[in-house]
Design an enzyme around this catalytic site. Sequence first.
Site, PDB file in Angstrom:
ATOM      1  N   ASN A  53     -84.264  -3.374  98.227  1.00 34.80           N
ATOM      2  CA  ASN A  53     -83.298  -3.937  99.175  1.00 34.80           C
ATOM      3  C   ASN A  53     -83.991  -4.684 100.312  1.00 34.80           C
ATOM      4  OD1 ASN A  53     -84.024  -1.232  99.819  1.00 34.80           O
ATOM      5  ND2 ASN A  53     -82.276  -0.988 101.174  1.00 34.80           N
ATOM      6  N   GLU A  55     -83.053  -6.092 104.029  1.00 29.74           N
ATOM      7  CA  GLU A  55     -82.065  -6.112 105.114  1.00 29.74           C
ATOM      8  C   GLU A  55     -82.321  -7.279 106.054  1.00 29.74           C
ATOM      9  OE1 GLU A  55     -81.965  -2.085 106.664  1.00 29.74           O
ATOM     10  OE2 GLU A  55     -80.885  -1.416 104.874  1.00 29.74           O
ATOM     11  N   CYS A  64     -78.871  -5.832  98.299  1.00 30.58           N
ATOM     12  CA  CYS A  64     -79.207  -4.596  97.611  1.00 30.58           C
ATOM     13  C   CYS A  64     -80.341  -4.817  96.604  1.00 30.58           C
ATOM     14  CB  CYS A  64     -78.003  -4.060  96.849  1.00 30.58           C
ATOM     15  SG  CYS A  64     -76.698  -3.426  97.899  1.00 30.58           S
ATOM     16  N   GLU A  66     -80.534  -3.962  93.488  1.00 31.20           N
ATOM     17  CA  GLU A  66     -80.075  -4.429  92.174  1.00 31.20           C
ATOM     18  C   GLU A  66     -79.830  -5.937  92.197  1.00 31.20           C
ATOM     19  OE1 GLU A  66     -78.926  -2.010  94.102  1.00 31.20           O
ATOM     20  OE2 GLU A  66     -77.740  -0.541  92.993  1.00 31.20           O
ATOM     21  N   CYS A 102     -73.628  -0.219  94.198  1.00 34.42           N
ATOM     22  CA  CYS A 102     -72.420  -0.552  94.962  1.00 34.42           C
ATOM     23  C   CYS A 102     -71.548  -1.510  94.152  1.00 34.42           C
ATOM     24  CB  CYS A 102     -72.791  -1.164  96.315  1.00 34.42           C
ATOM     25  SG  CYS A 102     -73.217  -2.921  96.251  1.00 34.42           S
ATOM     26  N   CYS A 105     -72.954  -5.018  93.486  1.00 32.87           N
ATOM     27  CA  CYS A 105     -74.062  -5.009  92.519  1.00 32.87           C
ATOM     28  C   CYS A 105     -73.560  -4.813  91.090  1.00 32.87           C
ATOM     29  CB  CYS A 105     -75.082  -3.937  92.883  1.00 32.87           C
ATOM     30  SG  CYS A 105     -76.069  -4.416  94.317  1.00 32.87           S
TER      31      CYS A 105
END
Length: 149
Positions: A53, A55, A64, A66, A102, A105
């Site tokens: 990930n 940020e 993310c 993925e 999530c 993703c």
Amino acid sequence: MGGGAKMNISADIETALIDAAKEAGRHAYAPYSDYHVGAALLFEDGAVITGSNVENASYGLALCAETVAVSRAFGEGRRGGLKAVAVTGPTDKGDGSPITPCGRCRQVLNEIAQLGGTDPLVLCVGSDEIRRVTLSELLPHAFGPAHLS
Ligand code: THU
């Protein structure tokens, strides 16, 4: 399209894929959440592409693990052949239950999966448990490229 072949991978390959996700998680850039995630994608030719990930100071822009991994795969020219995905999170946060991709993703994974007509195995890794599900179980009745063709 839909209902691709069920994927099976050996215990050794599964362990290697999870290790690759954990290794990727070490490169996470997550200074705001301190929640380090790793993802590893296994393709039918044996290739493994990872992501972690990323940020941003503008918090809502976080990417993310993925999604980063799928973007790398597309960037390398892949348009299908996704066989399995491993996702790992931090071991010192939450209740230790397996981390599941999530919603966004799931949709991002579905793009490359549906392009190649596969229904990848998703290994959701927790402290003491690996939850093995298919992408279609995580995202039933998915909207995808087939709808637009
Ligand atoms: N995150 C992932 O990388 N993958 C998931 O499946 C869930 C959440 C990241 C996003 C954010 O950087 C941090 O975990 C906390 O939500």
